[in-house]
Design an enzyme around this catalytic site. Sequence first.
Site, mmCIF file in Angstrom:
data_model
loop_
_atom_site.group_PDB
_atom_site.id
_atom_site.type_symbol
_atom_site.label_atom_id
_atom_site.label_comp_id
_atom_site.label_asym_id
_atom_site.label_seq_id
_atom_site.Cartn_x
_atom_site.Cartn_y
_atom_site.Cartn_z
ATOM 1 N N TYR A 408 0.812 -1.223 0.000
ATOM 2 C CA TYR A 408 0.000 0.000 0.000
ATOM 3 C C TYR A 408 0.845 1.272 0.000
ATOM 4 C CZ TYR A 408 -0.241 -0.466 5.262
ATOM 5 O OH TYR A 408 0.009 -0.610 6.601
ATOM 6 N N GLU A 409 0.163 2.407 -0.277
ATOM 7 C CA GLU A 409 0.804 3.690 -0.590
ATOM 8 C C GLU A 409 1.612 3.592 -1.893
ATOM 9 O OE1 GLU A 409 -0.298 5.990 1.026
ATOM 10 O OE2 GLU A 409 -0.724 5.327 3.061
ATOM 11 N N GLY A 410 1.176 2.720 -2.786
ATOM 12 C CA GLY A 410 1.892 2.473 -4.042
ATOM 13 C C GLY A 410 2.866 1.332 -3.842
#
Length: 601
Positions: A408-410
């Site tokens: 997550y967060e890319g």
Amino acid sequence: MADTIEKNVTRGGQFLVKETKCEDIFIPEDFSEEQKMMRDMVKEFVDKELWPNKDRFEKRDFSFTVECMQKAAELGLLSISVPEAYGGMGMGFVDTVLVCDYISGATGSFSSAFGAHTGIGTLPITLYGTEEQKQKYVPKLASGEWFGAYCLTEPGAGSDANSGKTKAVLSEDGTHYKITGQKMWITNAGFCSLFIVFARIEDDKNITGFIVENDPENGISTNEEEHKLGIRASSTRQVFFNETKVPLENMLSERGNGFKIAMNALNVGRIKLAAACLDSQRRIITGSVKYSNERIQFDVPISKFGAIRYKLAEMATSCYAGESAVYRAAKSIEERIAIRESEGTSHQEAELKGVEEFAIECAILKVAVSEDIQNCSDEGIQIFGGMGFSEDTPMESAWRDARITRIYEGTNEINRMLSVGMLIKKAMKGQVDLLGPASKVQEDLMGIPSFETPDYSELFAEEKEMISKLKKAFLMVAGGAVQKYGPNLDNEQQLLIASADILIEIYMAESTILRTEKLAKKEGEANIKEQIAMAKLYLYKAVDIVTQKGKESIISFAEGDEQRMMLMGLRRYTKYTNMPNIVEIRRTISAKIIAENKYCF
């Protein structure tokens, strides 16, 4: 005042081409008395409320997560970064990072709920909302009366966030939008009061952001909780919108500005995610060393064995490096915000631009520290042996919780490519001078190397020269790749990822050395021999990675004489004059940890 700060602050991405002095960075040892009190208060909350109840989180007790969020709200921890005008504490960027760091040590379930609410659930409104929106919603979010969630990801739109299919259709009377679509992997969806939702209006190129109150009678429904590998008590659901009415005044920022909102929110989320991995590492290391001191095999504690000491030294070093880089970047962002505010920019705009300025560093940190926590937890299991694989010890849950941080967060793959891509774009805009230094590297490659023996009598003299050489290695590789592929470089993902690994190691190693150099001037070299050892160990490993990734990159795009020249340059840029005794260095680090029976730096 702004002029003084400006002179000492390296702008985003400039670490690669500009020398940074240790006096100009912030280190954890610089915490003020107020920051230390904040840290200790957060640690007490974690030790009292979260750590003793890890089993409740592992048993998917979602109501307990909510209960703990409410207790955090009572302590003011949900309002750290919220301006005072909207019921927050209005503290600086370093303070917000500090809280994210220490509140995340016990369990990824709470950490995810906390991060989603205080970050991507609240921040888009404080940074992009109108005054009316902020007055209406932010105080409720800051106090914990309401909890927030962030609806970006869709079944067909993950890393390609702007490809979402969720639609927003303006009503015939022009008073509201009707949102229809499906969102997935939405953290806090099971208990939130408010969603930040991204949808496309008509055939707009970019998505638009909306503030949507969670009302089941307004066409909003959710699936059951997802069954996940880790962060088990973090509420994660699919959310469905069926002609959900959203007042016109609840559009967030301007039409088509949603993708920009999403990307800037992720920039903040990335550095906070890195911070949220730090105390987990400290606790894993402490748990591992305590077990190794207690576990007897062959009539001695296993902490006596070189194989265990190797692991403890490596675990501590990666944690120390992560701390060094995270707080360096956090202070750089805070100072950039202060500069913009002193120039008359609103706090809202100053924070937006301050974080955006250091988007490269945020991406670097997200990748480096998320992978360090995964490795640390894996080694924690290994030190515990068979017990580490059991739910009776905290290591297996730490490993499971750590796994999501690389997604997550890319994803880390996306962030690697982003870091290099953003750096090249900054260079093209003239914000970072890569062309000049890259040209000098080309001249250096064609010249005759010096055979004089350098003076390395000062602490880290050779290490700082090595960092300078690693920067040349990156400029050589990246410059060659840009010349070869030009605008098509984006299609060479393996090359971008290899280049990013070099960039990451440069920033992390330099941050570790600068922290330790500053600390040596404060405490004296004799009093920080273990920190000096960790800085040298991290750099040694970084040089190995640069050597490997540089060679891989050069061979992929250069041929003949050009390839031979670049490989020769790479050997020059990764060559030590005085090779450190890494085995002895690891012994020095591990001896301190074992004696203290905890992570003690």
